[in-house]
Write an enzyme that holds these catalytic residues in place. Sequence first.
Site, PDB file in Angstrom:
ATOM      1  N   ASP A 139      17.428  -6.005 -11.847  1.00 29.17           N
ATOM      2  CA  ASP A 139      18.503  -5.239 -11.223  1.00 29.17           C
ATOM      3  C   ASP A 139      19.688  -6.113 -10.819  1.00 29.17           C
ATOM      4  O   ASP A 139      20.840  -5.797 -11.130  1.00 29.17           O
ATOM      5  CB  ASP A 139      17.963  -4.500  -9.991  1.00 29.17           C
ATOM      6  CG  ASP A 139      19.025  -3.671  -9.303  1.00 29.17           C
ATOM      7  OD1 ASP A 139      19.250  -2.527  -9.724  1.00 29.17           O
ATOM      8  OD2 ASP A 139      19.655  -4.186  -8.356  1.00 29.17           O
ATOM      9  N   ALA A 166      21.256  -0.626 -10.077  1.00 29.44           N
ATOM     10  CA  ALA A 166      21.238  -0.597 -11.540  1.00 29.44           C
ATOM     11  C   ALA A 166      20.021   0.175 -12.033  1.00 29.44           C
ATOM     12  O   ALA A 166      20.110   0.989 -12.968  1.00 29.44           O
ATOM     13  CB  ALA A 166      21.241  -2.014 -12.101  1.00 29.44           C
ATOM     14  N   ASP A 167      18.881  -0.066 -11.420  1.00 23.69           N
ATOM     15  CA  ASP A 167      17.677   0.704 -11.745  1.00 23.69           C
ATOM     16  C   ASP A 167      17.872   2.183 -11.417  1.00 23.69           C
ATOM     17  O   ASP A 167      17.477   3.064 -12.197  1.00 23.69           O
ATOM     18  CB  ASP A 167      16.489   0.179 -10.939  1.00 23.69           C
ATOM     19  CG  ASP A 167      15.917  -1.115 -11.486  1.00 23.69           C
ATOM     20  OD1 ASP A 167      15.732  -1.210 -12.709  1.00 23.69           O
ATOM     21  OD2 ASP A 167      15.652  -2.025 -10.692  1.00 23.69           O
ATOM     22  N   ILE A 168      18.445   2.456 -10.252  1.00 22.89           N
ATOM     23  CA  ILE A 168      18.633   3.847  -9.835  1.00 22.89           C
ATOM     24  C   ILE A 168      19.582   4.569 -10.781  1.00 22.89           C
ATOM     25  O   ILE A 168      19.330   5.713 -11.198  1.00 22.89           O
ATOM     26  CB  ILE A 168      19.147   3.908  -8.387  1.00 22.89           C
ATOM     27  CG1 ILE A 168      18.094   3.355  -7.422  1.00 22.89           C
ATOM     28  CG2 ILE A 168      19.529   5.332  -7.999  1.00 22.89           C
ATOM     29  CD1 ILE A 168      18.601   3.117  -6.016  1.00 22.89           C
ATOM     30  N   GLY A 171      17.756   5.276 -13.952  1.00 16.46           N
ATOM     31  CA  GLY A 171      16.778   6.338 -13.743  1.00 16.46           C
ATOM     32  C   GLY A 171      17.411   7.713 -13.648  1.00 16.46           C
ATOM     33  O   GLY A 171      16.879   8.697 -14.177  1.00 16.46           O
TER      34      GLY A 171
END
Length: 393
Positions: A139, A166-168, A171
């Site tokens: 991330d 970045a992950d969120i 997702g």
Amino acid sequence: MQPLKGITVVTLEHAIAAPLATRQLADLGARVIKIERPGVGDFARGYDNRVRGLASHFVWTNRSKESLTLDVKHADAAQVLERLVLEKADVVVQNLAPGAAARLGLGYETLAARKPSIIVCDISGYGADGPYRDKKAYDLLIQSEAGFVSVTGTADEPCKAGPSIADIAAGMYAYTNILAALLQRAQTGRGQHIDISMLEALAEWTSYPLYYAFGGAPPPPRTGAAHATIYPYGPFPSGADGGSVMLGLQNEREWVSFCDKVLCRPELAKDPRFAGNARRVAERGVLRDIIVDAFSTLSAAQVVARLDAAQIANARVNTMHDVWAHPQLQARGRWREVGTPAGAVPAMLPPGTWADGPRMDPVPSLGQHTDAILAELGVDTGTVNRLRAAEAI
């Protein structure tokens, strides 16, 4: 609120991006079968032990799922996975290392040839091709590559975001693209391949500073928690209690009201140093000193009261503990409980309000549903025992 009831998702996932996407599908009623490595599971299970011995990331992103342990490199376990996908899955989600899913026979082209209705969502740091395809992508690294870190922080030091944005972002785009693919499949009968890149997801979220720097123009400066191009807009200390209040002005009418009702210095509204937002930004140091002095004898609650009376946008700078007890979340009944292997814990309702509530089932223990899912596939007890002895499940 279970519009995805009857949809089955098989997911080879770890960390945050894919688990967040599939948890939201589960919230809407989808059956989500999470494939985990025997004995270890999703490595996010071991990130910390802050929730009664369980990992905070894992509890957040994995409720309402079924955990099936399979060593996908074992031939018999790989056969079980193939059957599960071909016989049960509407959607396959994976965020393994680039190329790993294809080597397992889970690439879209391979699956679609046998099951044209399948939807496959691949999530990776940089996408399925290009020169960065095989780079490791955590991330913080993606926050840096997307330029987010360059415009976040203070003038002296760039900073990352606190949450794994970045992950969120990845997702969320995986989740919405899967929903769109399900709608398309309802019309055409055919599935879809979805390729989600963390870099592209966060670059989309960073498009305001991108356009602000269009054509080689200077990017917005790093200004801590203050707005880079509007002033006053940011956090200011309340001297009486050591608190902090965030406030923001949007126009000249609000500036006049702020000077009169909040600072109690109406003459500042006519001060040429602060005539218009551009001049206030240029003189932010001088203006900040004036505001801090005006708030030096006030508590945060008193500052908020003045701002509310002047109809100036404001917020308390809450801690995590404050958010757990936030009166607005309490008043709107946004908290529920979900089960975990360590007992019930509070869980926030997903954003959005429907007449019927979302699905909010327990967070699974590692391999909790292995025997039941294998039985559903017709695997007999003797074979299950053999697979377990071989550490294939």
